[in-house]
Structures are given as C-alpha cells and as structure tokens.
Design a protein around this motif. Structure first.
Motif, PDB file in Angstrom:
ATOM      1  N   UNK A  80       0.245  15.689  12.682  1.00 41.48           N
ATOM      2  CA  UNK A  80       1.614  16.758  13.117  1.00 41.48           C
ATOM      3  C   UNK A  80       1.129  17.092  14.206  1.00 41.48           C
ATOM      4  N   UNK A  81       0.271  17.210  14.877  1.00 39.10           N
ATOM      5  CA  UNK A  81      -0.242  17.896  16.525  1.00 39.10           C
ATOM      6  C   UNK A  81       0.231  16.224  16.837  1.00 39.10           C
ATOM      7  N   UNK A  82      -0.331  15.339  16.993  1.00 35.09           N
ATOM      8  CA  UNK A  82       0.851  13.916  17.725  1.00 35.09           C
ATOM      9  C   UNK A  82       2.051  14.078  17.432  1.00 35.09           C
ATOM     10  N   UNK A  83       2.250  13.859  16.504  1.00 34.22           N
ATOM     11  CA  UNK A  83       3.714  14.282  16.336  1.00 34.22           C
ATOM     12  C   UNK A  83       4.547  15.755  17.957  1.00 34.22           C
ATOM     13  N   UNK A 135       8.930  11.466  10.304  1.00 30.98           N
ATOM     14  CA  UNK A 135      10.491  11.803  10.057  1.00 30.98           C
ATOM     15  C   UNK A 135       9.955  13.148  10.308  1.00 30.98           C
ATOM     16  N   UNK A 136       8.503  13.712  11.207  1.00 30.12           N
ATOM     17  CA  UNK A 136       8.657  15.519  12.253  1.00 30.12           C
ATOM     18  C   UNK A 136       9.727  15.010  13.559  1.00 30.12           C
ATOM     19  N   UNK A 137      10.070  14.156  14.286  1.00 27.10           N
ATOM     20  CA  UNK A 137      10.573  13.494  14.892  1.00 27.10           C
ATOM     21  C   UNK A 137      11.514  13.622  14.941  1.00 27.10           C
ATOM     22  N   UNK A 142       8.157  18.914   7.031  1.00 26.04           N
ATOM     23  CA  UNK A 142       7.081  17.288   6.257  1.00 26.04           C
ATOM     24  C   UNK A 142       6.351  18.079   5.201  1.00 26.04           C
ATOM     25  N   UNK A 143       5.907  17.364   4.051  1.00 27.36           N
ATOM     26  CA  UNK A 143       4.393  17.952   3.357  1.00 27.36           C
ATOM     27  C   UNK A 143       4.095  16.563   2.666  1.00 27.36           C
ATOM     28  N   UNK A 144       2.959  16.441   2.533  1.00 29.45           N
ATOM     29  CA  UNK A 144       2.186  15.504   2.507  1.00 29.45           C
ATOM     30  C   UNK A 144       0.624  15.536   2.020  1.00 29.45           C
ATOM     31  N   UNK A 145       0.091  14.792   0.681  1.00 32.43           N
ATOM     32  CA  UNK A 145      -1.019  15.005   0.713  1.00 32.43           C
ATOM     33  C   UNK A 145      -1.612  13.528  -0.003  1.00 32.43           C
ATOM     34  N   UNK A 155       8.354  20.517  13.509  1.00 39.05           N
ATOM     35  CA  UNK A 155       8.957  20.773  15.422  1.00 39.05           C
ATOM     36  C   UNK A 155       9.799  21.282  15.310  1.00 39.05           C
ATOM     37  N   UNK A 156       9.398  22.850  16.183  1.00 37.51           N
ATOM     38  CA  UNK A 156      10.789  23.002  17.019  1.00 37.51           C
ATOM     39  C   UNK A 156      11.058  23.105  18.127  1.00 37.51           C
ATOM     40  N   UNK A 157      10.447  21.692  18.610  1.00 35.06           N
ATOM     41  CA  UNK A 157      11.091  21.347  20.344  1.00 35.06           C
ATOM     42  C   UNK A 157      11.026  20.255  19.904  1.00 35.06           C
TER      43      UNK A 157
END
Length: 321
Positions: A80-83, A135-137, A142-145, A155-157
């Motif tokens: 998520x941080x990479x995205x 998916x974030x882009x 997103x939820x994942x487990x 992602x807000x931007x």
C-alpha cells in the motif's frame, strides 16, 4: 528505435552526485533512466545506498526523462505504501514514471527482522502485492488477508493515468508467471540464449508491453583500467541465484566473492576501452528483441563514460544497424 536509458546506481554514489550524473546523461543523449530501490549496497567498497523514492522526485523534477524503479513490495515496504509512492510520482509527472516489481533480495529486506521466506512464498507475495498495488492505483478500497495484510486501504491522490507496472525476472519460469499481470518486463544481462528464453517465455505467456534489459559494463581509457574498475566494484557478479537473493549483508557478498580474479569479473561485466566494442555488443543485445536498454557503467565516476558514450555510442545505438 531502441530506447537507450541510463541506470543510476544508488549503491555507488551519494544521491547528490547521482542526480548530477543523470542530469548529465540527459545532456549527452540518453532517452530515459532507471534505478533500483535498495537498502544496502552489494559491497562495502561501493559504500552508498540513498532512498530511491526521494531521489526519483528530484530526478524527475530536474530532467525531462522518463524514469523507472525496480522495487520489491511486501517485506521492507508494504505494497500500500509502494502504491502511494507510485501514485504520487505518477500524479506529479504524468506518463513519465514506471515501477518494476520483483520478489526482492535479503540484503535489502532483512532489516525488518522478519524471517527471509523461501522463493515460492516470495513469488506468491509478489503476485498478491502487484494485485494490491494495481487495485489501489485504480481507485479501489482494498482489503487483503494473504501473504500481505491490508485493511481498508484507499489512495486519496490518484493519477489520471496509472503508471505502468513492470515485472522483474531473471529466469523464464518467473517471466511467464509475471505475464499474467505485468505491463512490461525487465531483466538483467546474461548469456544470449538465456535472454532469448526469458523473452520467449514472457511473450508466449501473453506478456504485453516493452521488454527492457539492464546491462552492466565497464569502460575506461585502457582495458586494464576498465578491468580494474569492474573487479573493484562488481566482483560480486560472480554470485548467482539463489545465493544472490539470500545473502544478507554487503560484508558477506564481499567475503564470498573475495577469491574472484579480475578475469572472473570480466565474465559478468563487459569490459573494454573501445567504444566500438561496446556499441557492437549493445546492438547485438537489442537485436535479441529488447525494446529498451538501460546502461550501467559499474565505475563510480560516470562523467568520463557519459562524454565518450554520448559522442561515440548513443547515436549509432539508437539508430540500430
């Protein structure tokens, strides 16, 4: 026409010096640039490893070149941080940034204190991370487990056009697997037959987009000097997977490659003082089917090479035969 890019080696120069080098690379005629996202260098003799994402913002802002980065989401950096990092650069510099996703090396990932997992787990984590990032882009929550846990990430931007996600692969089996989600492929130089197999595996599995190659070489005014540079800075090149993936420290890379003679290094880094010899080799690599070549002179001083290659190699290389 082959895209000819400059590989900016964070392991071998401080970020400020590397920024000047990539600006000079644009001046002499390189079409593009890329770097790797490392925590540590391969050798204590290299001595550096700046944070690629900070540096990429500066590099994109001070040149007109398109840039890419090879990174390994999942352990040291949560996908998520990479995205978020990819999205920010994509929004700031539309159409100029791509990220290649790989399964990583222990020399960069061990710092979390988590165990270094086996290759099947790392491959599964990479595929799941690529899906999360995609998916974030795309603007999803997103939820994942699975191998990676994600909770209500959004992602807000988000850039209007998502940056391309390449896959990073050395062997044909990995290249074929990545074809399911990648927008392109990047690999590292090896024997021509091995490179043909990687390209074929990717394309036969439906792989789309450009295929790129990172090329290690050493140039200097004399062959002896070029060989000495390669031996000093890139003798760890004698180490191949899985050792390359599993070694945890630069000191261990140095210990395991300490016995290498200069001629051993020359088997993994193309060494010559003759620009024509470099041109001929690069042309032969492009003709294997690569759309983009990223040139990595393994010496710490880049300026002499940039001047000579800008004058004697790049124009002919970009035109092809």
């Amino acid at each position: 026409m082959t895209v000819v890019g400059f590989h900016a080696s964070h392991e071998q120069a401080p970020p400020s010096e590397l920024l000047e080098a990539v600006q000079r690379a644009e001046e002499v005629g390189f079409d593009a640039a890329m770097c790797s996202d490392h925590w540590a260098p391969w050798s204590e003799r290299q001595g550096h490893s700046g944070y690629s994402w900070s540096w990429l913002g500066a590099a994109l802002a001070t040149t007109r070149l398109p840039f890419g980065v090879v990174t390994a989401p999942g352990q040291r950096a949560h996908p998520a941080i990479v995205a978020q990092a990819i999205a920010t650069l994509g929004e700031l510099f539309p159409g100029r940034f791509w990220a290649a996703l790989g399964s990583g090396e222990n020399v960069n990932e061990h710092i979390t204190g988590d165990p270094w997992p086996d290759k099947p787990f790392r491959d599964a984590r990479l595929d799941e991370s690529a899906d999360i990032i995609r998916r974030l882009l795309g603007g999803e929550t997103v939820d994942a487990d699975g191998t990676v846990r994600v909770h209500e990430a959004r992602l807000w931007s988000v850039p209007e056009v998502a940056p391309r996600l390449f896959g990073a692969a050395i062997g044909p089996q990995t290249a074929a697997r990545l074809a399911g989600w990648a927008d392109g492929l990047i690999t590292a130089v090896q024997e021509p037959d091995a490179l043909r197999a990687v390209i074929a595996a990717y394309r036969d599995a439906g792989g789309r987009g450009p295929v790129a190659l990172q090329v290690h070489y050493s140039w200097a005014e004399t062959d002896d000097e070029a060989l000495a540079i390669a031996h000093d800075q890139w003798r760890h090149g004698i180490l191949t997977p899985p050792a390359l993936w599993d070694i945890a420290t630069p000191e261990e890379f140095d210990r395991r490659s300490d016995h290498a003679a200069p001629d051993d290094t020359a088997g993994h880094v193309f060494v010559s003082s003759d620009p024509e010899a470099h041109l001929e080799r690069l042309l032969s690599l492009a003709e294997l089917g690569f759309d983009e070549l990223y040139l990595h002179h393994v010496g710490r001083a880049q300026e002499p090479m940039l001047t000579v290659f800008g004058r004697e190699v790049l124009p002919a290389l970009k035109e092809g035969r």
